[in-house]
Design a protein around this motif. Structure first.
Motif, PDB file in Angstrom:
ATOM      1  N   HIS A 116      10.168  -7.367  12.658  1.00 12.57           N
ATOM      2  CA  HIS A 116      11.607  -7.627  12.684  1.00 12.57           C
ATOM      3  C   HIS A 116      12.226  -7.476  11.298  1.00 12.57           C
ATOM      4  CE1 HIS A 116      15.375  -9.538  13.802  1.00 12.57           C
ATOM      5  NE2 HIS A 116      15.220 -10.393  12.817  1.00 12.57           N
ATOM      6  N   ALA A 117      11.445  -7.770  10.256  1.00 12.22           N
ATOM      7  CA  ALA A 117      11.951  -7.658   8.884  1.00 12.22           C
ATOM      8  C   ALA A 117      10.792  -7.423   7.933  1.00 12.22           C
ATOM      9  CB  ALA A 117      12.718  -8.920   8.484  1.00 12.22           C
ATOM     10  N   VAL A 118      11.047  -6.658   6.877  1.00 13.54           N
ATOM     11  CA  VAL A 118      10.055  -6.377   5.836  1.00 13.54           C
ATOM     12  C   VAL A 118      10.735  -6.564   4.488  1.00 13.54           C
ATOM     13  CG1 VAL A 118       8.494  -4.670   4.829  1.00 13.54           C
ATOM     14  CG2 VAL A 118       8.872  -4.696   7.306  1.00 13.54           C
ATOM     15  N   SER A 119      10.114  -7.325   3.584  1.00 16.18           N
ATOM     16  CA  SER A 119      10.696  -7.549   2.265  1.00 16.18           C
ATOM     17  C   SER A 119       9.593  -7.789   1.246  1.00 16.18           C
ATOM     18  CB  SER A 119      11.667  -8.730   2.281  1.00 16.18           C
ATOM     19  OG  SER A 119      10.981  -9.926   2.623  1.00 16.18           O
ATOM     20  N   ALA A 120       9.935  -7.703  -0.046  1.00 15.76           N
ATOM     21  CA  ALA A 120       8.980  -8.005  -1.105  1.00 15.76           C
ATOM     22  C   ALA A 120       8.763  -9.516  -1.163  1.00 15.76           C
ATOM     23  CB  ALA A 120       9.486  -7.488  -2.442  1.00 15.76           C
ATOM     24  N   PHE A 121       7.506  -9.944  -1.311  1.00 14.78           N
ATOM     25  CA  PHE A 121       7.206 -11.365  -1.392  1.00 14.78           C
ATOM     26  C   PHE A 121       7.657 -11.949  -2.732  1.00 14.78           C
ATOM     27  CE2 PHE A 121       3.869 -14.657  -2.462  1.00 14.78           C
ATOM     28  CZ  PHE A 121       4.426 -15.660  -1.689  1.00 14.78           C
ATOM     29  N   GLU A 122       7.485 -11.188  -3.792  1.00 14.97           N
ATOM     30  CA  GLU A 122       7.889 -11.629  -5.125  1.00 14.97           C
ATOM     31  C   GLU A 122       9.159 -10.898  -5.545  1.00 14.97           C
ATOM     32  OE1 GLU A 122       3.855 -11.827  -7.491  1.00 14.97           O
ATOM     33  OE2 GLU A 122       3.864 -10.204  -6.017  1.00 14.97           O
ATOM     34  N   GLN A 123       9.992 -11.565  -6.284  1.00 15.24           N
ATOM     35  CA  GLN A 123      11.258 -10.979  -6.708  1.00 15.24           C
ATOM     36  C   GLN A 123      11.064 -10.086  -7.938  1.00 15.24           C
ATOM     37  OE1 GLN A 123      14.043 -11.337  -4.860  1.00 15.24           O
ATOM     38  NE2 GLN A 123      12.671 -12.399  -3.453  1.00 15.24           N
ATOM     39  N   LYS A 124      10.311  -8.998  -7.725  1.00 16.75           N
ATOM     40  CA  LYS A 124      10.113  -8.031  -8.789  1.00 16.75           C
ATOM     41  C   LYS A 124       9.774  -6.686  -8.160  1.00 16.75           C
ATOM     42  CE  LYS A 124       5.221  -9.274  -9.559  1.00 16.75           C
ATOM     43  NZ  LYS A 124       4.233  -9.668 -10.570  1.00 16.75           N
ATOM     44  N   PRO A 125      10.082  -5.575  -8.835  1.00 20.68           N
ATOM     45  CA  PRO A 125       9.913  -4.245  -8.228  1.00 20.68           C
ATOM     46  C   PRO A 125       8.488  -3.894  -7.863  1.00 20.68           C
ATOM     47  CG  PRO A 125      11.112  -4.115 -10.326  1.00 20.68           C
ATOM     48  CD  PRO A 125      10.644  -5.514 -10.188  1.00 20.68           C
TER      49      PRO A 125
ATOM     50  N   SER B  21       0.847  -1.195   0.000  1.00 21.57           N
ATOM     51  CA  SER B  21       0.000   0.000   0.000  1.00 21.57           C
ATOM     52  C   SER B  21       0.878   1.238   0.000  1.00 21.57           C
ATOM     53  CB  SER B  21      -0.923   0.001   1.219  1.00 21.57           C
ATOM     54  OG  SER B  21      -0.166   0.068   2.415  1.00 21.57           O
ATOM     55  N   ASP B  22       0.235   2.403  -0.011  1.00 24.20           N
ATOM     56  CA  ASP B  22       0.983   3.666  -0.015  1.00 24.20           C
ATOM     57  C   ASP B  22       1.781   3.840   1.274  1.00 24.20           C
ATOM     58  OD1 ASP B  22      -0.025   4.279  -2.496  1.00 24.20           O
ATOM     59  OD2 ASP B  22      -1.712   5.439  -1.704  1.00 24.20           O
ATOM     60  N   THR B  23       1.241   3.303   2.377  1.00 22.14           N
ATOM     61  CA  THR B  23       1.924   3.398   3.660  1.00 22.14           C
ATOM     62  C   THR B  23       2.589   2.062   3.961  1.00 22.14           C
ATOM     63  OG1 THR B  23       0.258   4.965   4.444  1.00 22.14           O
ATOM     64  CG2 THR B  23       1.660   3.926   6.104  1.00 22.14           C
ATOM     65  N   LEU B  24       3.900   2.016   3.904  1.00 20.52           N
ATOM     66  CA  LEU B  24       4.623   0.765   4.101  1.00 20.52           C
ATOM     67  C   LEU B  24       4.912   0.531   5.584  1.00 20.52           C
ATOM     68  CD1 LEU B  24       7.242   0.978   1.214  1.00 20.52           C
ATOM     69  CD2 LEU B  24       5.092  -0.296   1.238  1.00 20.52           C
ATOM     70  N   PRO B  25       4.763  -0.697   6.070  1.00 17.87           N
ATOM     71  CA  PRO B  25       5.140  -1.008   7.457  1.00 17.87           C
ATOM     72  C   PRO B  25       6.633  -0.756   7.657  1.00 17.87           C
ATOM     73  CG  PRO B  25       3.871  -2.799   6.458  1.00 17.87           C
ATOM     74  CD  PRO B  25       4.246  -1.875   5.349  1.00 17.87           C
ATOM     75  N   GLN B  26       7.000  -0.329   8.854  1.00 12.45           N
ATOM     76  CA  GLN B  26       8.387   0.004   9.152  1.00 12.45           C
ATOM     77  C   GLN B  26       9.038  -1.066  10.028  1.00 12.45           C
ATOM     78  OE1 GLN B  26       9.868   2.914   7.821  1.00 12.45           O
ATOM     79  NE2 GLN B  26       7.933   2.852   6.676  1.00 12.45           N
ATOM     80  N   ILE B  27      10.302  -1.347   9.756  1.00 17.24           N
ATOM     81  CA  ILE B  27      11.053  -2.273  10.595  1.00 17.24           C
ATOM     82  C   ILE B  27      11.104  -1.735  12.025  1.00 17.24           C
ATOM     83  CG2 ILE B  27      13.311  -3.363  10.951  1.00 17.24           C
ATOM     84  CD1 ILE B  27      13.780  -3.098   7.961  1.00 17.24           C
ATOM     85  N   LEU B  28      10.911  -2.623  12.992  1.00 22.46           N
ATOM     86  CA  LEU B  28      10.892  -2.323  14.425  1.00 22.46           C
ATOM     87  C   LEU B  28       9.638  -1.581  14.865  1.00 22.46           C
ATOM     88  CD1 LEU B  28      14.634  -1.321  14.998  1.00 22.46           C
ATOM     89  CD2 LEU B  28      13.591  -3.573  15.141  1.00 22.46           C
ATOM     90  N   GLU B  29       8.648  -1.486  13.980  1.00 21.31           N
ATOM     91  CA  GLU B  29       7.383  -0.860  14.350  1.00 21.31           C
ATOM     92  C   GLU B  29       6.580  -1.798  15.248  1.00 21.31           C
ATOM     93  OE1 GLU B  29       3.405   1.109  12.215  1.00 21.31           O
ATOM     94  OE2 GLU B  29       5.088   0.396  10.999  1.00 21.31           O
ATOM     95  N   SER B  30       6.058  -1.257  16.330  1.00 25.87           N
ATOM     96  CA  SER B  30       5.215  -2.033  17.239  1.00 25.87           C
ATOM     97  C   SER B  30       3.892  -2.358  16.563  1.00 25.87           C
ATOM     98  CB  SER B  30       4.961  -1.227  18.512  1.00 25.87           C
ATOM     99  OG  SER B  30       4.073  -1.889  19.377  1.00 25.87           O
ATOM    100  N   ALA B  31       3.355  -3.554  16.822  1.00 25.76           N
ATOM    101  CA  ALA B  31       2.113  -3.983  16.179  1.00 25.76           C
ATOM    102  C   ALA B  31       1.404  -5.011  17.040  1.00 25.76           C
ATOM    103  CB  ALA B  31       2.405  -4.567  14.795  1.00 25.76           C
ATOM    104  N   VAL B  32       0.149  -5.287  16.663  1.00 27.89           N
ATOM    105  CA  VAL B  32      -0.646  -6.318  17.324  1.00 27.89           C
ATOM    106  C   VAL B  32      -1.232  -7.226  16.247  1.00 27.89           C
ATOM    107  CG1 VAL B  32      -2.677  -6.819  18.757  1.00 27.89           C
ATOM    108  CG2 VAL B  32      -1.233  -4.837  19.284  1.00 27.89           C
TER     109      VAL B  32
END
Length: 302
Positions: free
Chosen positions: A254-263, A224-235
């Motif tokens: 703890h980590a955020v990455s693209a699920f598919e290997q494409k931009p 989405s337009d607002t990306l989750p941030q590493i070390l962001e608190s969540a429930v």
């Protein structure tokens, strides 16, 4: 002028450290104590005087609601500001806490600004805001962020990996078949072990649970337009039991990455680390792992 003392009560060390560091940075003169549950907090309250109590709801031995009820029965604690810092934001829980005498709520996950606003409001009502603000100049917001990072990682930032490894001795449950290279359509979600709702400070996101262990969950959320941030608190909300009760698991990304290997990957892969020490929550996760998959899915907004 006398210093203001605050008691922070939560079974998760991560939450306690985050709250204390936020307060210490903004109110340098504040005196802070903490407790791992309501029972330990009760013992401290019988020995020491506190100007404010910041307390979790779900804790072993004595819950936040039980501690609040006890406080309002004690003559010396009847008017002490008591703020519930909790993921229990349901209407029935709010009403229950109001009847028990709660002063205010801070919902998990929370930002530093949300926490500070509630604290200042409670201290203003108690006539102690000036004393709280008198400890000296507050640090900048960047200082708050650095302290939060330190609280999460012990001063060492983790490297983001595209496929986080499972904790030793606690293998992740993974799907039997590998997911397709891309979703079948715009509305199709990748296959997983269940669904849930990830609550972030900036809003809620439905998620697919790809893997689960006692320490972490591997989640997929739509980009989405607002990306989750590493070390962001969540429930993380998961439906459990025959009565469709919701398990609220506190943690951080703890980590955020693209699920598919494409931009232009439509899905993000999130490594969500749990911080709860509650035995009931750990037991639920254990049973979920033992079953191999969630039999019931949490449907956001249902």
């Amino acid at each position: 002028m006398s210093k203001v003392s605050v008691l922070v009560v939560d079974d998760a060390p991560f939450i306690r450290d985050l709250v204390k560091k936020c307060l210490r940075n903004y109110f340098p003169g504040v005196v802070l104590e903490d407790a791992v549950n309501g029972r330990k907090a009760q013992a401290l309250l019988l020995k020491e005087k506190f100007d404010l109590i910041l307390c979790d709801w779900e804790m072993p031995e004595m819950s936040g609601l039980e501690l609040l009820t006890w406080c309002r029965q004690e003559e010396s604690l009847k008017t002490t500001p008591f703020i519930m810092v909790t993921s229990r934001g349901d209407k029935e829980n709010v009403v229950q806490a109001i009847h028990a005498g709660v002063s205010d709520f801070v919902g998990k996950p929370f930002t530093n600004e949300q926490l500070l606003t509630k604290v200042k409001k409670a201290m203003h009502r108690a006539g102690k805001l000036e004393a709280l603000m008198s400890g000296g100049p507050a640090r900048t917001s960047s200082g708050l962020a650095n302290d939060s990072l330190s609280a999460l990682t012990g001063g060492k930032a983790e490297v983001v990996r595209s496929a986080p490894a499972a904790p030793a001795g606690s293998p992740l449950i993974r799907p039997a078949a590998a997911p397709a290279a891309a979703p079948a359509g715009p509305s199709a979600a990748p296959a997983g072990r269940g669904q849930g709702q990830l609550r972030l400070a900036g809003g809620n996101q439905p998620c697919v649970i790809k893997a689960l262990s006692l320490k972490e969950a591997l989640l997929l959320v739509r980009t989405s337009d607002t990306l989750p941030q590493i070390l962001e608190s969540a429930v993380l909300d998961l439906e459990q039991g025959d009565n469709a009760e919701v398990a609220r698991l506190n943690g951080y990304l703890h980590a955020v990455s693209a699920f598919e290997q494409k931009p232009d990957s439509e899905w993000l892969q999130l490594n969500f680390r749990f911080v709860d020490q509650d035995a009931q929550k750990l037991d639920y996760i254990s049973r979920l792992i033992a079953r191999g998959s969630a039999q019931k899915h949490f449907v956001p907004g249902a």
